[in-house]
Design a protein around this motif. Structure first.
Motif, PDB file in Angstrom:
ATOM      1  N   ASN A  43       0.827  -1.205   0.000  1.00 34.28           N
ATOM      2  CA  ASN A  43       0.000   0.000   0.000  1.00 34.28           C
ATOM      3  C   ASN A  43       0.867   1.263   0.000  1.00 34.28           C
ATOM      4  O   ASN A  43       1.699   1.446   0.890  1.00 34.28           O
ATOM      5  N   PRO A  44       0.699   2.160  -0.981  1.00 38.29           N
ATOM      6  CA  PRO A  44       1.519   3.368  -1.042  1.00 38.29           C
ATOM      7  C   PRO A  44       1.247   4.354   0.094  1.00 38.29           C
ATOM      8  O   PRO A  44       2.053   5.252   0.339  1.00 38.29           O
ATOM      9  N   ALA A  45       0.146   4.176   0.825  1.00 39.63           N
ATOM     10  CA  ALA A  45      -0.158   5.059   1.952  1.00 39.63           C
ATOM     11  C   ALA A  45       0.262   4.461   3.299  1.00 39.63           C
ATOM     12  O   ALA A  45       0.079   5.092   4.336  1.00 39.63           O
ATOM     13  N   SER A  46       0.834   3.262   3.302  1.00 41.61           N
ATOM     14  CA  SER A  46       1.279   2.633   4.548  1.00 41.61           C
ATOM     15  C   SER A  46       2.358   3.467   5.215  1.00 41.61           C
ATOM     16  O   SER A  46       3.229   4.027   4.544  1.00 41.61           O
ATOM     17  N   GLU A  47       2.303   3.520   6.543  1.00 41.10           N
ATOM     18  CA  GLU A  47       3.317   4.221   7.322  1.00 41.10           C
ATOM     19  C   GLU A  47       3.968   3.241   8.290  1.00 41.10           C
ATOM     20  O   GLU A  47       3.277   2.515   9.008  1.00 41.10           O
ATOM     21  N   THR A  48       5.293   3.237   8.290  1.00 37.79           N
ATOM     22  CA  THR A  48       6.082   2.392   9.181  1.00 37.79           C
ATOM     23  C   THR A  48       7.075   3.290   9.902  1.00 37.79           C
ATOM     24  O   THR A  48       7.814   4.039   9.264  1.00 37.79           O
ATOM     25  N   ASP A  49       7.090   3.211  11.235  1.00 35.25           N
ATOM     26  CA  ASP A  49       8.042   4.013  12.012  1.00 35.25           C
ATOM     27  C   ASP A  49       9.380   3.297  12.048  1.00 35.25           C
ATOM     28  O   ASP A  49       9.457   2.103  12.348  1.00 35.25           O
ATOM     29  N   LEU A  50      10.446   4.029  11.729  1.00 36.77           N
ATOM     30  CA  LEU A  50      11.808   3.503  11.718  1.00 36.77           C
ATOM     31  C   LEU A  50      12.572   4.113  12.883  1.00 36.77           C
ATOM     32  O   LEU A  50      12.701   5.336  12.963  1.00 36.77           O
ATOM     33  N   TYR A  51      13.069   3.275  13.757  1.00 40.37           N
ATOM     34  CA  TYR A  51      13.793   3.705  14.961  1.00 40.37           C
ATOM     35  C   TYR A  51      15.281   3.465  14.735  1.00 40.37           C
ATOM     36  O   TYR A  51      15.709   2.332  14.527  1.00 40.37           O
ATOM     37  N   VAL A  52      16.067   4.539  14.793  1.00 39.87           N
ATOM     38  CA  VAL A  52      17.509   4.475  14.561  1.00 39.87           C
ATOM     39  C   VAL A  52      18.209   4.870  15.852  1.00 39.87           C
ATOM     40  O   VAL A  52      17.986   5.961  16.377  1.00 39.87           O
ATOM     41  N   PRO A  53      19.076   3.989  16.402  1.00 43.45           N
ATOM     42  CA  PRO A  53      19.754   4.318  17.645  1.00 43.45           C
ATOM     43  C   PRO A  53      20.719   5.489  17.474  1.00 43.45           C
ATOM     44  O   PRO A  53      21.465   5.549  16.499  1.00 43.45           O
TER      45      PRO A  53
END
Length: 151
Positions: free
Chosen positions: A139-149
């Motif tokens: 889905n082009p509207a999907s949102e995924t949070d990316l956590y970078v230390p």
């Protein structure tokens, strides 16, 4: 890409993992094996979101766990593993679009975005957090949070 800074306490996940040097298609296949079995995990009622837990191993190998957060004493279903995510300070960015672009988003964050924001990456565990804003892998509207230390 907007960001925010958070400090997460240590938490425990249970899931299925992949180790290797070519994470591309293998990660999608891992999720295809994991999702039909996620009901076997006694997920933590305070956090019912799915996580992709990512660590770089010596020799350039990649360790990825498709997982759900659990209480520390949770049972581990056969064929799965338990992993302790350490307490860490993170810069959190939101990837918008299909999951196939997540690796490119991480690459952009590490190669230029952190430096432009004056943030220093720290060797540690990267996280993908899949919430109700995740609408499906294509889905082009999907949102995924990316956590970078970070430090």
């Amino acid at each position: 890409m907007k960001h925010r800074i958070v400090e997460l306490p240590a938490f425990t996940v249970v899931g299925m993992d992949y180790r290797g040097s070519a994470p591309g298609d293998s990660i999608g296949q891992l999720w295809q094996r994991f999702l039909p079995r996620e009901h076997e995990i006694s997920a933590n009622p305070q956090d019912k979101h799915a996580y992709g837990v990512c660590a770089q191993l010596p020799g350039g190998e990649f360790h990825y766990i498709a997982a759900l957060p659990v209480k520390a004493d949770a049972e581990v279903p056969e064929g799965m593993l338990k992993f302790e995510v350490p307490a860490q300070k993170y810069a959190v960015f939101t990837h918008v679009g299909p999951v196939q672009g997540i690796a490119d988003s991480f690459q952009g964050i590490y190669s230029s975005l952190l430096g432009r924001l004056g943030l220093t990456p720290r060797k540690g565990i990267d996280l993908e957090r899949y919430t109700e804003r995740f609408l499906g892998p294509e889905n082009p509207a999907s949102e995924t949070d990316l956590y970078v230390p970070i430090y």
